[in-house]
Design a protein around this motif. Structure first.
Motif, PDB file in Angstrom:
ATOM      1  N   ASN A 319      36.372 -11.325 -25.880  1.00  0.00           N
ATOM      2  CA  ASN A 319      35.704 -11.549 -27.166  1.00  0.00           C
ATOM      3  C   ASN A 319      34.566 -12.555 -27.005  1.00  0.00           C
ATOM      4  O   ASN A 319      34.232 -13.289 -27.928  1.00  0.00           O
ATOM      5  CB  ASN A 319      36.704 -12.016 -28.235  1.00  0.00           C
ATOM      6  N   CYS A 320      34.010 -12.571 -25.790  1.00  0.00           N
ATOM      7  CA  CYS A 320      32.813 -13.372 -25.522  1.00  0.00           C
ATOM      8  C   CYS A 320      32.040 -12.678 -24.417  1.00  0.00           C
ATOM      9  O   CYS A 320      32.567 -11.793 -23.742  1.00  0.00           O
ATOM     10  CB  CYS A 320      33.202 -14.784 -25.071  1.00  0.00           C
ATOM     11  N   PHE A 321      30.783 -13.051 -24.279  1.00  0.00           N
ATOM     12  CA  PHE A 321      29.988 -12.533 -23.164  1.00  0.00           C
ATOM     13  C   PHE A 321      28.946 -13.593 -22.844  1.00  0.00           C
ATOM     14  O   PHE A 321      28.736 -14.526 -23.631  1.00  0.00           O
ATOM     15  CB  PHE A 321      29.306 -11.197 -23.539  1.00  0.00           C
ATOM     16  N   MET A 322      28.315 -13.463 -21.685  1.00  0.00           N
ATOM     17  CA  MET A 322      27.259 -14.404 -21.320  1.00  0.00           C
ATOM     18  C   MET A 322      25.928 -13.672 -21.255  1.00  0.00           C
ATOM     19  O   MET A 322      25.851 -12.550 -20.764  1.00  0.00           O
ATOM     20  CB  MET A 322      27.565 -15.075 -19.979  1.00  0.00           C
ATOM     21  N   VAL A 323      24.898 -14.349 -21.754  1.00  0.00           N
ATOM     22  CA  VAL A 323      23.566 -13.766 -21.737  1.00  0.00           C
ATOM     23  C   VAL A 323      22.613 -14.745 -21.062  1.00  0.00           C
ATOM     24  O   VAL A 323      22.670 -15.947 -21.300  1.00  0.00           O
ATOM     25  CB  VAL A 323      23.088 -13.395 -23.171  1.00  0.00           C
TER      26      VAL A 323
END
Ligand code: PLP
Length: 379
Positions: A319-323
């Motif tokens: 429920n998270c991601f990195m950009v």
């Protein structure tokens, strides 16, 4: 919508640029005497009305049945209700196919993580972790004098299990920490890699697998293996998919001897509201599948929007991601907060890559607007 394949490719391209992804999958394990992050944390007391995408919380909160169960139990909370804890433990054990004497409840998974640092690391028994990963265990271990070996994630976002085993052998590690899916990346480490790690790690090195985000992913759990092994500890939490971060409930599964070691630091009965809500969550048919589908859909749409604008994201099943924001991550996070959207931070190894928690459709629309504004203001 971005497929896992295209996300993975983007991640490799990102690694290939040599951007901030220093040495991913290639560099030898480094040692970090003090693991405290130097990165400025986003505000903990955001102005009212801010969109909070910073702590990987659930925007939905506990399921309606869990909320009702917590409310209903308050009148009975003059008692410790130990039997309720037993019922919850037995239900969890049954659902996961493990014996109940291999399950212990805690107020969240932070508690067993802290205890693991105290019980299984020391100045003579180091810790091996990925970089980046969730830092609470390594921060406490380092503060207590343990050497912490940080092993960069592989180019595909998985844990570099070969380098981690080498580091464990080199330092005589007491503990190895593997977060699957990983926080902050949301990237996964395939079951075959975890099996390889278990087969090749030093005997005295315990493996702690943190499955805080597993329910959001399509990955299998390793929890059943605690029935055969005495060197594996698996953690779960009700804080994420079940939306109970503020209620505090977590689970450790391990051989009874390992659970006794965790318990050696003392006992503390759990809040009955958390027990009631936890039990209701476990008994809610379809809850996990529904929330997983919702999270995946919203995450993939957000990632696709960012990638269409040239901002590469790491492949995530959480429920998270990195950009990669292509500029200083701390400044970017601050600029987003000034526009009412509080996102996560960057990790020292990747200063231009920030973590974003997945919110509701409306929250991610606000995220997109703020993101566009910050980028436009920087031109
Ligand atoms: N493990 C991981 C990987 C996390 O990301 C978190 C919280 O963000 C925790 C454990 C601790 O969560 P809690 O103590 O709420 O269960």
């Amino acid at each position: 919508m971005s497929s896992p394949v295209s996300s993975r490719r983007s991640f490799l391209q990102l690694a290939g640029t040599g951007l901030a992804l220093s040495g991913i999958g290639l560099a030898p394990a480094s040692t970090a005497p003090a693991a405290t992050s130097s990165v400025v944390l986003p505000t903990r007391s955001a102005p009212a009305g801010s969109v909070l995408l910073n702590f990987n919380e659930s925007p939905y909160g506990p399921a309606p049945a869990a909320q009702a169960a917590a409310r209903d139990i308050v009148a009975g909370s003059g008692r410790y209700l130990f039997a309720l804890a037993g019922e919850l433990r037995d239900t969890f054990a049954r659902q996961e196919g493990v014996d109940k004497d291999r399950v212990r409840l805690f107020p969240g998974s932070s508690e067993p993580l802290n205890r693991a640092a105290v019980v299984w690391t020391s100045p003579t028994a180091g810790l091996v972790v990925a970089d980046p990963t969730f830092e609470s265990l390594s921060d406490l271990a380092a503060a207590r004098g343990a050497t912490v070996a940080k092993v960069p994630l592989r180019a595909d976002g998985g844990h570099d299990v070969h380098a981690m085993v080498e580091a464990a052998q080199r330092m005589g590690a007491g503990l190895l920490y593997l977060c699957n899916p990983n926080n902050p990346t949301g990237s996964i480490t395939p079951a075959a890699d975890i099996a390889w790690l278990l087969a090749h790690k030093p005997k005295q090195t315990r493996l702690l697998v943190d499955e805080a985000y597993l329910q959001f992913s399509a990955q299998p759990s390793v929890i059943a293996q605690v029935m055969q092994r005495d060197d594996l500890i698996v953690l779960r939490t009700f804080s994420k998919l079940y939306g109970m971060a503020g209620l505090r409930l977590g689970v450790a599964a391990a051989h009874p001897d390992r659970l006794r070691e965790l318990a050696s630091l003392g006992d503390n009965p759990l809040p009955v509201t958390a027990l009631a809500a936890g039990l209701a969550s476990l008994r809610e048919p379809g809850l996990v599948a529904q929330r997983r589908e919702q999270n995946t859909r919203i995450r993939q749409a957000t990632v696709a929007w960012l990638e269409a604008r040239g901002f590469r994201c790491l492949p995530s099943e959480a429920n998270c991601f990195m950009v990669d924001v292509q500029r200083d991550g701390s400044a970017f996070t601050k600029a987003m907060a000034e526009r009412g959207v509080v996102i996560g931070r960057s990790w020292p190894i990747w200063p231009q890559v920030v973590r974003v928690s997945v919110g509701t459709e409306a929250e991610m629309a606000a995220f997109r607007t703020a993101f566009e504004n910050v980028v436009a203001a920087d031109r």
